[in-house]
Design an enzyme around this catalytic site. Structure first.
Site, PDB file in Angstrom:
ATOM      1  N   GLY A 255       0.530  -1.367  -0.020  1.00 32.04           N
ATOM      2  CA  GLY A 255       0.055  -0.005  -0.028  1.00 32.04           C
ATOM      3  C   GLY A 255       0.851   1.422  -0.085  1.00 32.04           C
ATOM      4  O   GLY A 255       0.238   2.402   0.282  1.00 32.04           O
ATOM      5  N   PRO A 298       5.157  -4.562  -1.315  1.00 32.62           N
ATOM      6  CA  PRO A 298       4.637  -3.457  -2.239  1.00 32.62           C
ATOM      7  C   PRO A 298       4.285  -3.944  -3.497  1.00 32.62           C
ATOM      8  O   PRO A 298       5.088  -4.782  -4.121  1.00 32.62           O
ATOM      9  CB  PRO A 298       6.262  -2.825  -2.007  1.00 32.62           C
ATOM     10  CG  PRO A 298       7.221  -3.892  -1.862  1.00 32.62           C
ATOM     11  CD  PRO A 298       6.226  -4.991  -1.016  1.00 32.62           C
ATOM     12  N   GLY A 299       3.644  -3.493  -4.274  1.00 33.50           N
ATOM     13  CA  GLY A 299       3.165  -3.574  -5.499  1.00 33.50           C
ATOM     14  C   GLY A 299       3.678  -2.210  -6.408  1.00 33.50           C
ATOM     15  O   GLY A 299       4.271  -2.109  -7.010  1.00 33.50           O
ATOM     16  N   ARG A 300       2.464  -1.459  -6.342  1.00 29.53           N
ATOM     17  CA  ARG A 300       2.455   0.047  -6.963  1.00 29.53           C
ATOM     18  C   ARG A 300       3.861   0.588  -6.713  1.00 29.53           C
ATOM     19  O   ARG A 300       4.365   0.773  -7.792  1.00 29.53           O
ATOM     20  CB  ARG A 300       1.675   0.877  -6.274  1.00 29.53           C
ATOM     21  CG  ARG A 300       1.330   2.398  -7.078  1.00 29.53           C
ATOM     22  CD  ARG A 300       0.457   3.113  -5.895  1.00 29.53           C
ATOM     23  NE  ARG A 300      -0.671   2.392  -5.419  1.00 29.53           N
ATOM     24  CZ  ARG A 300      -1.998   2.586  -6.095  1.00 29.53           C
ATOM     25  NH1 ARG A 300      -2.227   2.937  -7.349  1.00 29.53           N
ATOM     26  NH2 ARG A 300      -2.768   1.648  -5.518  1.00 29.53           N
ATOM     27  N   ARG A 337      -8.047   3.799 -14.088  1.00 31.75           N
ATOM     28  CA  ARG A 337      -7.888   4.174 -12.871  1.00 31.75           C
ATOM     29  C   ARG A 337      -8.581   5.779 -12.576  1.00 31.75           C
ATOM     30  O   ARG A 337      -9.143   5.873 -11.601  1.00 31.75           O
ATOM     31  CB  ARG A 337      -6.411   4.459 -12.428  1.00 31.75           C
ATOM     32  CG  ARG A 337      -6.000   2.844 -12.412  1.00 31.75           C
ATOM     33  CD  ARG A 337      -4.467   2.753 -11.838  1.00 31.75           C
ATOM     34  NE  ARG A 337      -4.732   3.283 -10.442  1.00 31.75           N
ATOM     35  CZ  ARG A 337      -4.180   4.318  -9.948  1.00 31.75           C
ATOM     36  NH1 ARG A 337      -3.874   5.293 -10.314  1.00 31.75           N
ATOM     37  NH2 ARG A 337      -4.390   4.623  -8.338  1.00 31.75           N
ATOM     38  N   CYS A 368     -16.191   4.715 -26.145  1.00 31.18           N
ATOM     39  CA  CYS A 368     -17.439   5.098 -26.259  1.00 31.18           C
ATOM     40  C   CYS A 368     -18.055   5.583 -24.902  1.00 31.18           C
ATOM     41  O   CYS A 368     -18.844   4.635 -24.486  1.00 31.18           O
ATOM     42  CB  CYS A 368     -18.257   4.460 -27.178  1.00 31.18           C
ATOM     43  SG  CYS A 368     -18.067   4.732 -28.817  1.00 31.18           S
TER      44      CYS A 368
HETATM   45  N1  LLP Z   1      -1.072  -6.817  -0.223  1.00 32.73           N
HETATM   46  C1  LLP Z   1      -2.222  -7.178  -0.262  1.00 32.73           C
HETATM   47  C2  LLP Z   1      -2.866  -8.131   0.602  1.00 32.73           C
HETATM   48  C3  LLP Z   1      -3.060  -6.124  -1.151  1.00 32.73           C
HETATM   49  O1  LLP Z   1      -4.328  -6.574  -1.197  1.00 32.73           O
HETATM   50  C4  LLP Z   1      -2.416  -5.461  -2.017  1.00 32.73           C
HETATM   51  C5  LLP Z   1      -3.152  -4.482  -2.883  1.00 32.73           C
HETATM   52  C6  LLP Z   1      -1.100  -5.166  -1.915  1.00 32.73           C
HETATM   53  C7  LLP Z   1      -0.406  -5.948  -1.029  1.00 32.73           C
HETATM   54  C8  LLP Z   1      -0.261  -4.202  -2.927  1.00 32.73           C
HETATM   55  O2  LLP Z   1      -0.575  -3.060  -2.694  1.00 32.73           O
HETATM   56  P1  LLP Z   1       0.306  -1.815  -3.284  1.00 32.73           P
HETATM   57  O3  LLP Z   1       1.633  -1.677  -2.783  1.00 32.73           O
HETATM   58  O4  LLP Z   1       0.242  -2.020  -4.730  1.00 32.73           O
HETATM   59  O5  LLP Z   1      -0.624  -0.498  -2.906  1.00 32.73           O
HETATM   60  N2  LLP Z   1      -6.408  -1.087  -8.219  1.00 32.73           N
HETATM   61  C9  LLP Z   1      -5.957  -0.309  -6.951  1.00 32.73           C
HETATM   62  C10 LLP Z   1      -5.324  -0.681  -6.314  1.00 32.73           C
HETATM   63  C11 LLP Z   1      -5.780  -2.123  -5.530  1.00 32.73           C
HETATM   64  C12 LLP Z   1      -4.876  -2.676  -4.402  1.00 32.73           C
HETATM   65  C13 LLP Z   1      -5.425  -4.135  -4.122  1.00 32.73           C
HETATM   66  N3  LLP Z   1      -4.456  -4.484  -3.090  1.00 32.73           N
HETATM   67  C14 LLP Z   1      -5.494   0.960  -7.783  1.00 32.73           C
HETATM   68  O6  LLP Z   1      -5.402   0.873  -9.126  1.00 32.73           O
HETATM   69  O7  LLP Z   1      -5.091   2.088  -7.193  1.00 32.73           O
END
Ligand code: LLP
Length: 442
Positions: A255, A298-300, A337, A368
């Site tokens: 997150g 971390p993902g994003r 998004r 569209c």
């Molecule tokens: N761990 C868990 C259990 C999660 O559910 C998530 C994201 C992450 C890690 C990674 O979060 P990050 O580091 O990427 O923020 N589609 C949305 C974001 C949804 C995130 C879902 N879970 C967007 O485009 O902002």
């Protein structure tokens, strides 16, 4: 602190002096578009590797026993998984599809974590068969099911329990998960988390290895982590005294925020690392808990900055005194998004990077739907049909949430490095869109 738009781009961003073109990874973006077609997503390998190392360094230098598990939902592909494996990261998966990608590049199974609030029986079997690191159990239904499936296989599933600490991270409501009214996790406040620990510890075919929580995304403040850690670690101490539960693993999820616009204020990775490892260290000492392995997800924050979306401008509609719509050849099909979360982005003209911004426009997509707006009200240089718009920070949650709305094929994706580009996902063809249509004999 306000930054320049170019500072949002991947670390290798350059402006070619003579042509005034944008270059990423040593590759001229206008050349890439000519070669591979438009729209095009590009990923910069150097940025992916550098940010991965920053995470490993910032967390690992403060807390030795730590795994940085990339949340592959942010964007996954086989070439990316291979890079992350080389960087020594773990992987957080949420589906059989994401697990398959990890398997296809021989990702070390013990570094793979499996999440989800409604994992299917087949997916759980797949996880058990592969023997991946930890299954993060989200609810009582899954706990019972997993115990049954593991028993049938004469094995023990290594699990974490996903807890809900009721902490509001103040993200968009669609991406808040840590509040009580959420589909994710066992709430601590209602007593259900305690019941889950008690049940899991009594089950023959699951082995409860630790606790997990994830509050939401993106969280642009470290305080929600501070609160979440305190609540969950105090809970772990209670479970230790009541049931002799030993927490081997602990995860505060992912997150972590990234800078999307020139005015975004976000903490550096070091600040998240300092808060999380500091809280973990001090609360475990105060509560007399053994130091668990720390897993961050971390993902994003690993992948967002590495990705750039390139579009070509087509029609431009000027409504005198109202608005000018600059329409591009992509939009909500490849980046939902803005429509879904009102997410904000910036843009530059990749073929006239330093031209002076002079006119407020709205960058609209080609789909569209009136809501198909990529950027509302941005001051851009004089823009003409044929110009190339580059939107930075498009590496996370754009491609994975893309659709074929209006039967528009997915764009190609190129990976750039040291002046060379390689296609890592081919552009879809119309025939691909019809591949699964069958006339279906009655
Ligand atoms: N761990 C868990 C259990 C999660 O559910 C998530 C994201 C992450 C890690 C990674 O979060 P990050 O580091 O990427 O923020 N589609 C949305 C974001 C949804 C995130 C879902 N879970 C967007 O485009 O902002």
């Amino acid at each position: 602190m306000t930054v320049n738009r170019l500072e949002l781009f991947p670390l290798t961003v350059q402006v070619k002096k003579k042509s005034d073109h944008l270059a990423i990874g040593g590759c001229d973006c206008t050349d890439l578009l000519k070669k591979y077609g438009s729209p095009l997503y590009i990923f910069d390998e150097a940025t992916i590797r550098s940010i991965s190392r920053e995470f490993v360094g910032e967390f690992g230098s403060r807390y030795k026993n730590c795994v940085v598990a990339y949340a592959s939902k942010a964007f996954t592909s086989r070439p990316l998984a291979k890079i992350l494996k080389e960087e020594g990261l773990g992987m957080d998966t949420v589906s059989g599809g994401e697990i398959s990608v990890a398997q296809s590049v021989d990702f070390p199974a013990d570094k793979v974590f499996f999440h989800g609030n409604n994992k299917s029986e087949d997916e759980l079997k797949m996880a058990l068969e592969w023997g991946l690191g930890r299954i993060v159990v989200d609810n009582f239904y899954e706990l019972e099911l997993l115990n049954r499936l593991a028993s049938a296989k004469h094995t023990k599933a290594n699990i974490l329990l996903r807890l809900n600490p009721s902490v509001d991270p103040h993200t968009h409501r669609h991406t808040t998960t840590g509040i009580l009214d959420s589909k994710f996790g066992f709430p601590i406040g209602t007593g259900q988390a305690e019941l889950a620990v008690k049940s899991a510890m009594s089950m023959k075919n699951v082995s409860l290895k630790g606790l997990h929580f994830h509050l939401g995304s993106p969280i642009d403040d470290t305080d929600p982590y501070r609160q979440g850690l305190e609540i969950v670690l105090k809970f772990a101490a209670e479970m230790k005294s009541r049931y002799s539960f030993i927490m081997h693993d602990f995860s505060p999820g992912g997150g972590f925020a990234v800078r999307y616009t020139t005015s975004s204020e976000i903490p550096p990775v070091s600040a998240y690392a300092e808060t999380i490892t500091g809280q973990l260290d001090s609360w475990t000492s105060r509560l007399g808990l053994a130091k668990p392995r720390l897993i961050v997800e971390p993902g994003r924050s690993i992948i967002a900055r590495a990705g750039v979306a390139l579009y070509t401008v087509g029609s431009i509609k000027e409504i005198p005194g109202v608005r000018t719509y600059v329409c591009v050849d992509g939009g909500m099909g490849d980046n939902i998004r803005p429509a879904l979360y009102e997410s904000k982005y910036e843009a530059v003209l990749a073929n006239k990077v330093t031209a002076r911004p002079s006119k407020k426009v709205t960058i609209a997509g080609r789909y569209c739907e009136s809501g198909d707006i990529l950027i509302k009200d941005i001051v851009m240089p004089e823009t003409a049909s044929g110009d190339i718009i580059a939107i930075p920070v498009c590496g996370a949650y754009c491609i994975p949430m893309s659709s074929n709305y209006n039967m528009v094929p997915h764009p190609a994706i190129a990976m750039v490095k040291d002046g060379k580009a390689r296609i890592i996902r081919k552009r879809q063809k119309y025939s691909d869109l019809m591949k699964y249509d069958v006339m279906g004999k009655a």
